[in-house]
Motif scaffolding. Sequence first.
Motif, mmCIF file in Angstrom:
data_model
loop_
_atom_site.group_PDB
_atom_site.id
_atom_site.type_symbol
_atom_site.label_atom_id
_atom_site.label_comp_id
_atom_site.label_asym_id
_atom_site.label_seq_id
_atom_site.Cartn_x
_atom_site.Cartn_y
_atom_site.Cartn_z
ATOM 1 N N ASP A 247 4.357 2.067 -9.591
ATOM 2 C CA ASP A 247 4.567 1.126 -10.701
ATOM 3 C C ASP A 247 3.229 0.666 -11.283
ATOM 4 O O ASP A 247 3.053 0.598 -12.503
ATOM 5 N N ASN B 191 2.852 15.560 -11.098
ATOM 6 C CA ASN B 191 3.163 15.351 -9.673
ATOM 7 C C ASN B 191 3.261 13.867 -9.304
ATOM 8 O O ASN B 191 2.721 13.431 -8.289
ATOM 9 N N PHE B 192 3.953 13.147 -10.124
ATOM 10 C CA PHE B 192 4.031 11.704 -9.882
ATOM 11 C C PHE B 192 4.833 11.387 -8.626
ATOM 12 O O PHE B 192 4.617 10.364 -7.971
ATOM 13 N N ARG C 47 -0.823 22.313 -15.420
ATOM 14 C CA ARG C 47 -0.877 20.840 -15.641
ATOM 15 C C ARG C 47 -2.260 20.379 -16.118
ATOM 16 O O ARG C 47 -3.129 21.205 -16.353
#
Length: 417
Positions: free
Chosen positions: A314, A300-301, A411
Amino acid sequence: MNDSPMQQKVLVIEDSPTSMKVLCHLVTKAGLEPIAASTLSQAKQIFASSYPEEYLCALVDYNLPDAEDGQAIDYAIQAFIPTVVITGRLDERTRDRVLSKDVVDYIPKENAQVYDYLSRLLQRLEKNKQIGVLVVDDSRLTRSMVTALLRRHNFVTYEAEDGLEGLTVLRQHSNIKLVITDENMPNMSGVEMVAELRNTFSKEDVAVIGVSGKGSSALSARFIKSGANDYISKPYCHEEFFCRVTQNIEHIENVAAIRKAANTDYLTNLPNRRHFFTRVNANLKMAPQWVCFAIIDIDNFKVVNDTYGHEAGDHALKITAKILSRHFKYHYVSRFGGEEFCVYLSAMDDDSATELLEKAREEVAQTEMRYDGKSFKFTISIGASAEFDGNAEATLRIADKNLYKAKQSGRNQLVFE
Ligand code: GH3
Ligand code: MG
C-alpha cells in the motif's frame, strides 16, 4: 480581507484551572496554539506584547477575579478579536447581557457536550477564513452591519449594491460560497438575481439566503422557488442569523466532501477511473489535435506484497502515485484499480510524450521504497497509444496490448506504437 495566515493563537482568559486545562486541550486538538491568562490584567499584559492579527479568537470566562461582570469580554471585543464567551452562569439576564455585546457565541459550562460544540466552533472559525460571503443590499448601512457580523466569524466578505453587481462580484471570486441578498433593489432584484445565478451555479456550489421583510411569507416562498437555499425574515437575532449561515455553509461543505470521496481513490488520493473519464471526456469535447493514453502497471507487484507485506505494498502504491502526479501534473493521471494507473496526455506530440513517460518510468525504477525499516525497489511497464479516432476505449485497448508487449519483452519499459 481577514484570512491572515498568522491567526493561529487562541487567547484563553479563564480563572478555573480545571476549565483552563480542558479549553487549552480543545484548542491544541484543533491545531491551534492556546495562550493562557487567568485574569484580565494578565490578558492585557500578554496582549501588550502581541498583535491582534495573531489571534483566531478569544475564549473568555464571564466571571474573573478582576473582572466580575463581563469586563474581559468588552476588552477582547475592543481589541478586535472574535470573542466566544464561556460561563458557568445560566441566568437569562447574563445571557441577554452577553448577547447584546458583539460576541461570536455564548457557551454555558453545562455539560461535556458544550465542549464538543466549542471544538466544532473553533474548527469552523478556522475554516471560515477561506470562505467568501457576498452581501447584496442597496442600503449601505445594512451591508456594513451584515458584513461586520460575518467578519466576526472570520468570513471573507464582499458587497454589492444590487443584483447586477452581485452577479459580477460572484463571477470574480470563486471563494464565494454563500450569498445573502435583499429583495428590493434597483436594476435587478434579489429574486431575479437568484434565478439568473442558478444558470451557472448549483445549490451545492453556492448557497443563497434571501432576506425578507416582516410578515412577507409570500416573498420567502418566491426566494425558495427561484433557487434560494434558505431565507431569513427581518428582524432577526444574531444567533439565528449565524445558525442559518453555518447550516448553509456546512451543507455546501458536506456535498463537496461527498463529491471528493466519490471521485477519489481512497488509498492514493488520485482521481478514480470514473472521475478520470469525466475529465477526459470534457477535454475531448474541445477536439484536441493530438491525444495519448498510457496504461502503467507495476512489475511483479505480487512479489512485493508476498515479501514485505500488504501494508508495504500500500505504501509503495502511494509513493508511486505521488511520483506519477508530479511527472504528469499538467495532464490527467488516475488509479484504474489494483497496481494499474492510467495517464491521459494532450497538446503534445509523440516524441515529447515518450520523453515524459520514460522519465516517470526511470524515476520509479530508481526510487528506494522504505517501509517499516525495510527498503526495496520495483519497476513499471507502460503501454501507450496516440492512435485516436474519437473513441477513447479503442485507444485504451491498443495501449493495453502495448502494455502486454512490454511485459512480454522483459518489463521495465515503454511500448508506444
Ligand atoms: P506483472 O508484472 O505481470 O504485472 O505482475 P504482478 O505481480 O504485478 O501482477 P499480478 O496481477 O499477478 O498481481 C498484482 C498484485 O497486486 C496482486 C495484488 O494483491 C496486488 N494489489 C492489487 N491492489 C493492491 C492494493 O491496493 N494494495 C496492495 N498492497 N496490493 C495490491
Ligand atoms: Mg503488475
